[in-house]
Design a protein around this motif. Sequence first.
Motif, mmCIF file in Angstrom:
data_model
loop_
_atom_site.group_PDB
_atom_site.id
_atom_site.type_symbol
_atom_site.label_atom_id
_atom_site.label_comp_id
_atom_site.label_asym_id
_atom_site.label_seq_id
_atom_site.Cartn_x
_atom_site.Cartn_y
_atom_site.Cartn_z
ATOM 1 N N TYR A 190 0.098 3.899 -17.912
ATOM 2 C CA TYR A 190 0.686 5.298 -18.019
ATOM 3 C C TYR A 190 0.836 5.390 -18.742
ATOM 4 C CZ TYR A 190 4.162 8.484 -18.874
ATOM 5 O OH TYR A 190 5.577 9.229 -19.811
ATOM 6 N N ILE A 191 1.809 4.496 -20.179
ATOM 7 C CA ILE A 191 2.395 4.165 -21.154
ATOM 8 C C ILE A 191 1.093 4.018 -22.778
ATOM 9 C CG2 ILE A 191 3.389 3.353 -22.651
ATOM 10 C CD1 ILE A 191 5.506 2.081 -20.247
ATOM 11 N N GLY A 192 -0.119 3.304 -22.235
ATOM 12 C CA GLY A 192 -1.038 3.548 -22.818
ATOM 13 C C GLY A 192 -2.000 4.475 -22.793
ATOM 14 N N SER A 193 -1.581 5.888 -21.485
ATOM 15 C CA SER A 193 -2.348 6.632 -22.262
ATOM 16 C C SER A 193 -2.281 7.598 -22.394
ATOM 17 C CB SER A 193 -3.139 6.692 -20.195
ATOM 18 O OG SER A 193 -3.530 6.692 -19.813
ATOM 19 N N GLU A 194 -0.735 8.024 -22.839
ATOM 20 C CA GLU A 194 0.149 8.784 -23.400
ATOM 21 C C GLU A 194 -0.509 8.046 -24.908
ATOM 22 O OE1 GLU A 194 4.009 9.390 -22.347
ATOM 23 O OE2 GLU A 194 4.309 9.475 -24.013
ATOM 24 N N GLN B 120 2.429 16.765 -12.564
ATOM 25 C CA GLN B 120 1.232 16.602 -12.511
ATOM 26 C C GLN B 120 0.329 16.399 -13.808
ATOM 27 O OE1 GLN B 120 -1.018 17.076 -9.907
ATOM 28 N NE2 GLN B 120 -2.278 16.610 -11.915
ATOM 29 N N VAL B 121 1.240 16.838 -15.072
ATOM 30 C CA VAL B 121 0.405 16.811 -16.332
ATOM 31 C C VAL B 121 0.088 15.313 -16.983
ATOM 32 C CG1 VAL B 121 1.065 17.857 -19.021
ATOM 33 C CG2 VAL B 121 2.074 18.760 -16.675
ATOM 34 N N LEU B 122 0.733 13.840 -16.332
ATOM 35 C CA LEU B 122 0.835 12.571 -16.607
ATOM 36 C C LEU B 122 -0.758 12.948 -16.200
ATOM 37 C CD1 LEU B 122 2.977 10.624 -15.865
ATOM 38 C CD2 LEU B 122 1.393 10.338 -14.788
ATOM 39 N N LEU B 123 -0.832 13.225 -14.729
ATOM 40 C CA LEU B 123 -2.146 12.677 -14.387
ATOM 41 C C LEU B 123 -3.371 12.961 -14.791
ATOM 42 C CD1 LEU B 123 -0.837 12.478 -10.209
ATOM 43 C CD2 LEU B 123 -1.427 10.677 -11.746
ATOM 44 N N ASN B 124 -3.362 14.286 -15.213
ATOM 45 C CA ASN B 124 -4.227 14.954 -16.292
ATOM 46 C C ASN B 124 -4.599 14.594 -17.536
ATOM 47 O OD1 ASN B 124 -4.105 17.494 -14.351
ATOM 48 N ND2 ASN B 124 -3.203 18.136 -15.591
ATOM 49 N N TYR B 125 -3.393 13.376 -17.787
ATOM 50 C CA TYR B 125 -3.898 12.765 -19.484
ATOM 51 C C TYR B 125 -3.787 11.292 -19.321
ATOM 52 C CZ TYR B 125 -3.266 16.611 -22.477
ATOM 53 O OH TYR B 125 -3.276 18.030 -22.801
ATOM 54 N N VAL B 126 -4.362 10.814 -17.411
ATOM 55 C CA VAL B 126 -4.802 9.499 -17.355
ATOM 56 C C VAL B 126 -5.988 9.347 -17.679
ATOM 57 C CG1 VAL B 126 -4.967 7.781 -15.837
ATOM 58 C CG2 VAL B 126 -2.900 9.025 -15.127
ATOM 59 N N SER B 127 -6.030 7.857 -18.924
ATOM 60 C CA SER B 127 -7.209 7.173 -19.054
ATOM 61 C C SER B 127 -7.468 6.209 -18.499
ATOM 62 C CB SER B 127 -7.084 7.320 -20.451
ATOM 63 O OG SER B 127 -8.187 6.729 -21.217
ATOM 64 N N PHE B 128 -8.414 5.667 -18.311
ATOM 65 C CA PHE B 128 -9.188 4.571 -17.359
ATOM 66 C C PHE B 128 -8.914 4.076 -18.651
ATOM 67 C CE2 PHE B 128 -11.704 1.111 -16.507
ATOM 68 C CZ PHE B 128 -11.161 0.283 -15.216
ATOM 69 N N ALA C 56 0.659 -1.123 -0.128
ATOM 70 C CA ALA C 56 -0.276 -0.213 -0.172
ATOM 71 C C ALA C 56 1.057 1.171 0.007
ATOM 72 C CB ALA C 56 -0.597 0.367 1.127
ATOM 73 N N TYR C 57 1.888 1.160 1.264
ATOM 74 C CA TYR C 57 2.955 2.203 0.727
ATOM 75 C C TYR C 57 3.648 2.324 -0.941
ATOM 76 C CZ TYR C 57 6.732 5.205 1.732
ATOM 77 O OH TYR C 57 7.920 5.835 1.261
ATOM 78 N N LYS C 58 3.815 1.416 -0.784
ATOM 79 C CA LYS C 58 5.042 1.343 -2.342
ATOM 80 C C LYS C 58 4.033 2.194 -3.094
ATOM 81 C CE LYS C 58 8.095 0.968 -4.510
ATOM 82 N NZ LYS C 58 9.426 1.543 -4.899
ATOM 83 N N ILE C 59 2.879 1.783 -4.356
ATOM 84 C CA ILE C 59 1.243 2.240 -4.342
ATOM 85 C C ILE C 59 1.281 3.579 -4.335
ATOM 86 C CG2 ILE C 59 -0.571 1.946 -5.301
ATOM 87 C CD1 ILE C 59 -0.436 -1.248 -5.035
ATOM 88 N N HIS D 198 7.242 -4.828 -8.983
ATOM 89 C CA HIS D 198 6.946 -4.644 -10.088
ATOM 90 C C HIS D 198 5.648 -5.382 -9.965
ATOM 91 C CE1 HIS D 198 8.626 -8.714 -11.270
ATOM 92 N NE2 HIS D 198 8.102 -9.282 -11.385
ATOM 93 N N MET D 199 5.251 -6.317 -9.675
ATOM 94 C CA MET D 199 3.587 -6.317 -9.642
ATOM 95 C C MET D 199 3.067 -6.201 -8.493
ATOM 96 S SD MET D 199 3.537 -10.133 -6.343
ATOM 97 C CE MET D 199 1.483 -10.137 -5.412
ATOM 98 N N LEU D 200 3.907 -5.232 -8.409
ATOM 99 C CA LEU D 200 2.373 -4.315 -7.780
ATOM 100 C C LEU D 200 1.794 -3.074 -8.998
ATOM 101 C CD1 LEU D 200 3.920 -3.907 -4.093
ATOM 102 C CD2 LEU D 200 1.796 -5.185 -4.707
ATOM 103 N N LEU D 201 3.594 -2.513 -9.161
ATOM 104 C CA LEU D 201 3.610 -1.485 -10.077
ATOM 105 C C LEU D 201 3.774 -1.166 -11.788
ATOM 106 C CD1 LEU D 201 6.287 0.273 -8.111
ATOM 107 C CD2 LEU D 201 3.986 1.168 -8.284
ATOM 108 N N ALA D 202 4.034 -2.526 -11.844
ATOM 109 C CA ALA D 202 3.417 -2.763 -13.470
ATOM 110 C C ALA D 202 1.783 -2.248 -13.993
ATOM 111 C CB ALA D 202 3.289 -4.622 -14.165
ATOM 112 N N SER D 203 1.042 -2.340 -13.324
ATOM 113 C CA SER D 203 -0.402 -2.315 -14.200
ATOM 114 C C SER D 203 -0.124 -0.447 -14.108
ATOM 115 C CB SER D 203 -1.301 -2.041 -13.166
ATOM 116 O OG SER D 203 -1.740 -2.673 -12.377
ATOM 117 N N LEU D 204 0.648 -0.098 -13.639
ATOM 118 C CA LEU D 204 0.754 1.652 -12.993
ATOM 119 C C LEU D 204 1.778 1.994 -14.363
ATOM 120 C CD1 LEU D 204 1.043 2.395 -9.248
ATOM 121 C CD2 LEU D 204 -0.772 2.619 -10.807
#
Lengths: 219, 127
Positions: A205-209, A40-48, A25-28, A195-201
Amino acid sequence: MQDIYLLVAGPLAWAAWAIFFLGSAYKIWSTLAVAKQKDQVLLNYVSFRYALRSIINWSIPFNTTNMRLHPVFTGVAFFFHIAFFVLLIFISAHQIMIEEGFGIGWVTLPDIVADILAFAVLGVCVFFAVRRVIRPEVNYVTDWTDYGLLALVTAPFLTGVLAYHQVGDYMTMVILHMLSAEILLVAIPFTRLSHMLLASLTRGYIGSEFGMVRHVNDW
Amino acid sequence: MRHKLYGYVIFCSVVLCVTFGGIAAFAQDTGVFKLETFGSLERPVSTFDHDEHQEMDGMECSDCHHVYENGVKAADQSSEDQACAECHTLKSQGTQPGLRQAYHQQCKNCHVEKKAGPVACGECHIK
């Protein structure tokens, strides 16, 4: 020996799971906090939608161009990750301990199937180590910590196979099996095993961009 | 001739009696539980020395040969004449553990409590 076994199977196991969940939880949270602070720009462009599209496409074996360029590694890596969780969840000995501790049970693998899978996973661990030595592009980004983490991942499988076949002193082996798995669990949030926790993040991110900004597929 | 035949029959009878009587007299308790309920087995059968357990200090028959009524252990009753599998079915039923879990709990809980005896899988299921 019984005291050590009960310590490793009881309080240490609880501690390892607690550190794993809290640490995860802390890592994420901390990763998202850094992203928010620095980008912050990155977060503006995150698309589910585009994030999920990327995650799904990269979860299908041989679906991406990069995977098709490295078919052997792709096959081995997919097998390893699936076998890791299949063994963890469906080995009868694990399930029996959960059933007797918590009263919940599910289907299990026949021991012979689990045994074959475990040997295959050990083979894959050797493959990963050899690959780090002989592939120049991989060797270039490898240091001792990569071998250390690989050893950490291999240890529960090696000790598990030896304990199952009762090679060496059984109690020592089964204690080492549980202890190495607990160390692995604790290490996940705090090492590159995260990477078990962060791979999907990362994928999201890359998918959104690629989806939102560049309007291209990222696979 | 007839006399000889009688002698032969008597001799055979004696041999048979001694053989079967001997088997019964010297037969060891194999310490293997009745396992038909399980079907094919995944692990080697665990052996159990009944005499060794019976002779331990403070060990009552009803510690293992227990009777439960409405989920509570009946104080003055025991069930030596019953097989475990008569009550403990393959799957758990309510608070009554399934047969495998019953065996595991019966052995392990006591071994943990007494700080003696096997508790890990391969200590009983020896290859």
